[in-house]
Write a protein that holds these residues in place. Sequence first.
Motif, PDB file in Angstrom:
ATOM      1  N   SER A 114       0.817  -1.220   0.000  1.00  7.70           N
ATOM      2  CA  SER A 114       0.000   0.000   0.000  1.00  7.70           C
ATOM      3  C   SER A 114       0.846   1.264   0.000  1.00  7.70           C
ATOM      4  O   SER A 114       0.312   2.366  -0.072  1.00  7.70           O
ATOM      5  CB  SER A 114      -0.937   0.014   1.205  1.00  7.70           C
ATOM      6  N   ASN A 115       2.165   1.117   0.105  1.00 11.60           N
ATOM      7  CA  ASN A 115       3.074   2.255   0.072  1.00 11.60           C
ATOM      8  C   ASN A 115       2.808   3.241   1.205  1.00 11.60           C
ATOM      9  O   ASN A 115       2.868   4.446   1.028  1.00 11.60           O
ATOM     10  CB  ASN A 115       2.988   2.946  -1.299  1.00 11.60           C
ATOM     11  N   GLY A 116       2.432   2.701   2.373  1.00 14.33           N
ATOM     12  CA  GLY A 116       2.188   3.539   3.544  1.00 14.33           C
ATOM     13  C   GLY A 116       0.767   4.048   3.674  1.00 14.33           C
ATOM     14  O   GLY A 116       0.410   4.655   4.685  1.00 14.33           O
ATOM     15  N   TYR A 117      -0.074   3.809   2.678  1.00 17.66           N
ATOM     16  CA  TYR A 117      -1.459   4.298   2.727  1.00 17.66           C
ATOM     17  C   TYR A 117      -2.262   3.544   3.787  1.00 17.66           C
ATOM     18  O   TYR A 117      -3.048   4.131   4.505  1.00 17.66           O
ATOM     19  CB  TYR A 117      -2.118   4.163   1.353  1.00 17.66           C
ATOM     20  N   ALA A 118      -2.045   2.230   3.862  1.00 18.36           N
ATOM     21  CA  ALA A 118      -2.693   1.413   4.896  1.00 18.36           C
ATOM     22  C   ALA A 118      -1.640   1.084   5.948  1.00 18.36           C
ATOM     23  O   ALA A 118      -0.590   0.539   5.626  1.00 18.36           O
ATOM     24  CB  ALA A 118      -3.270   0.138   4.301  1.00 18.36           C
ATOM     25  N   THR A 119      -1.927   1.450   7.199  1.00 22.35           N
ATOM     26  CA  THR A 119      -0.963   1.183   8.268  1.00 22.35           C
ATOM     27  C   THR A 119      -1.196  -0.171   8.921  1.00 22.35           C
ATOM     28  O   THR A 119      -0.308  -0.696   9.579  1.00 22.35           O
ATOM     29  CB  THR A 119      -1.010   2.290   9.341  1.00 22.35           C
ATOM     30  N   ALA A 120      -2.393  -0.730   8.739  1.00 21.19           N
ATOM     31  CA  ALA A 120      -2.684  -2.061   9.283  1.00 21.19           C
ATOM     32  C   ALA A 120      -3.829  -2.689   8.494  1.00 21.19           C
ATOM     33  O   ALA A 120      -4.798  -2.019   8.159  1.00 21.19           O
ATOM     34  CB  ALA A 120      -3.068  -1.968  10.754  1.00 21.19           C
ATOM     35  N   ILE A 121      -3.668  -3.967   8.201  1.00 22.51           N
ATOM     36  CA  ILE A 121      -4.745  -4.762   7.607  1.00 22.51           C
ATOM     37  C   ILE A 121      -4.853  -6.005   8.474  1.00 22.51           C
ATOM     38  O   ILE A 121      -3.933  -6.822   8.517  1.00 22.51           O
ATOM     39  CB  ILE A 121      -4.466  -5.130   6.140  1.00 22.51           C
ATOM     40  N   VAL A 122      -5.964  -6.115   9.203  1.00 32.17           N
ATOM     41  CA  VAL A 122      -6.138  -7.201  10.162  1.00 32.17           C
ATOM     42  C   VAL A 122      -7.332  -8.059   9.744  1.00 32.17           C
ATOM     43  O   VAL A 122      -8.441  -7.550   9.579  1.00 32.17           O
ATOM     44  CB  VAL A 122      -6.369  -6.634  11.584  1.00 32.17           C
ATOM     45  N   VAL A 123      -7.092  -9.342   9.578  1.00 31.87           N
ATOM     46  CA  VAL A 123      -8.168 -10.279   9.289  1.00 31.87           C
ATOM     47  C   VAL A 123      -8.865 -10.600  10.604  1.00 31.87           C
ATOM     48  O   VAL A 123      -8.245 -11.129  11.524  1.00 31.87           O
ATOM     49  CB  VAL A 123      -7.630 -11.556   8.612  1.00 31.87           C
ATOM     50  N   THR A 124     -10.153 -10.253  10.710  1.00 34.06           N
ATOM     51  CA  THR A 124     -10.890 -10.481  11.951  1.00 34.06           C
ATOM     52  C   THR A 124     -11.653 -11.803  11.932  1.00 34.06           C
ATOM     53  O   THR A 124     -11.984 -12.327  12.986  1.00 34.06           O
ATOM     54  CB  THR A 124     -11.871  -9.324  12.227  1.00 34.06           C
ATOM     55  N   ASP A 125     -11.919 -12.329  10.749  1.00 32.93           N
ATOM     56  CA  ASP A 125     -12.561 -13.635  10.618  1.00 32.93           C
ATOM     57  C   ASP A 125     -12.054 -14.264   9.327  1.00 32.93           C
ATOM     58  O   ASP A 125     -12.407 -13.808   8.231  1.00 32.93           O
ATOM     59  CB  ASP A 125     -14.091 -13.503  10.593  1.00 32.93           C
ATOM     60  N   ALA A 126     -11.224 -15.287   9.440  1.00 33.58           N
ATOM     61  CA  ALA A 126     -10.606 -15.911   8.276  1.00 33.58           C
ATOM     62  C   ALA A 126     -11.538 -16.863   7.538  1.00 33.58           C
ATOM     63  O   ALA A 126     -11.235 -17.296   6.432  1.00 33.58           O
ATOM     64  CB  ALA A 126      -9.343 -16.653   8.700  1.00 33.58           C
ATOM     65  N   ASN A 127     -12.684 -17.216   8.146  1.00 32.91           N
ATOM     66  CA  ASN A 127     -13.649 -18.071   7.465  1.00 32.91           C
ATOM     67  C   ASN A 127     -14.323 -17.280   6.362  1.00 32.91           C
ATOM     68  O   ASN A 127     -14.602 -16.096   6.505  1.00 32.91           O
ATOM     69  CB  ASN A 127     -14.702 -18.588   8.450  1.00 32.91           C
ATOM     70  N   PHE A 128     -14.592 -17.966   5.253  1.00 36.00           N
ATOM     71  CA  PHE A 128     -15.199 -17.280   4.109  1.00 36.00           C
ATOM     72  C   PHE A 128     -16.672 -16.995   4.359  1.00 36.00           C
ATOM     73  O   PHE A 128     -17.360 -17.864   4.857  1.00 36.00           O
ATOM     74  CB  PHE A 128     -15.026 -18.126   2.842  1.00 36.00           C
TER      75      PHE A 128
END
Length: 178
Positions: free
Chosen positions: A60-74
């Motif tokens: 993201s080149n610094g645009y997103a500081t965190a991406i957290v998966v809160t539920d890995a089930n589809f």
Amino acid sequence: MKKIVLSLLLLTGLSVVTAKAQMEAAQKVTYDVNKDATISMPQDEAWDILNKAELLQKASNGYATAIVVTDANFPVEREVTFADGTMRKETIKQVDKQYKFMVIQLGTESLPKGIKEAEICVFTKDKDAKCEINWKAKIKGNAEGKKALMEKITAEFESYALGFEKLTKKSIPAMRMN
């Protein structure tokens, strides 16, 4: 026998008319935001980055500081925190591993006032040892809210394109010669 053949011809004719009517109803989807980038990376590598939160954050080149998966089930639920401090909840509702594309529904609680729904589509395409990535967004809502969200998503897509480009740059450190 004549009645059977006539009945079969009539049924065949009706099915062709029905199929034609269904095809005419299909419409081409138009997107509100489009960003295309061709990167010097195999499609499989680009697809891996798009599917792994920690790698996507780096891309993201610094645009997103965190991406957290809160539920890995589809369907996969995740939260994205941006450099400006805002957070967006989203759901990856479609993933096609064979054709390497995904559809992400933005959480209604994360949408600006006046927006009913928004989704992001990410398509990848193999292009002679390179990969073409297409980011697209469809937004439904009033003009004011739509304009604000389009600006934010455009900046996000631009950052991803630049980030992917930076990931492909390979630098060879200089060696001091005596």
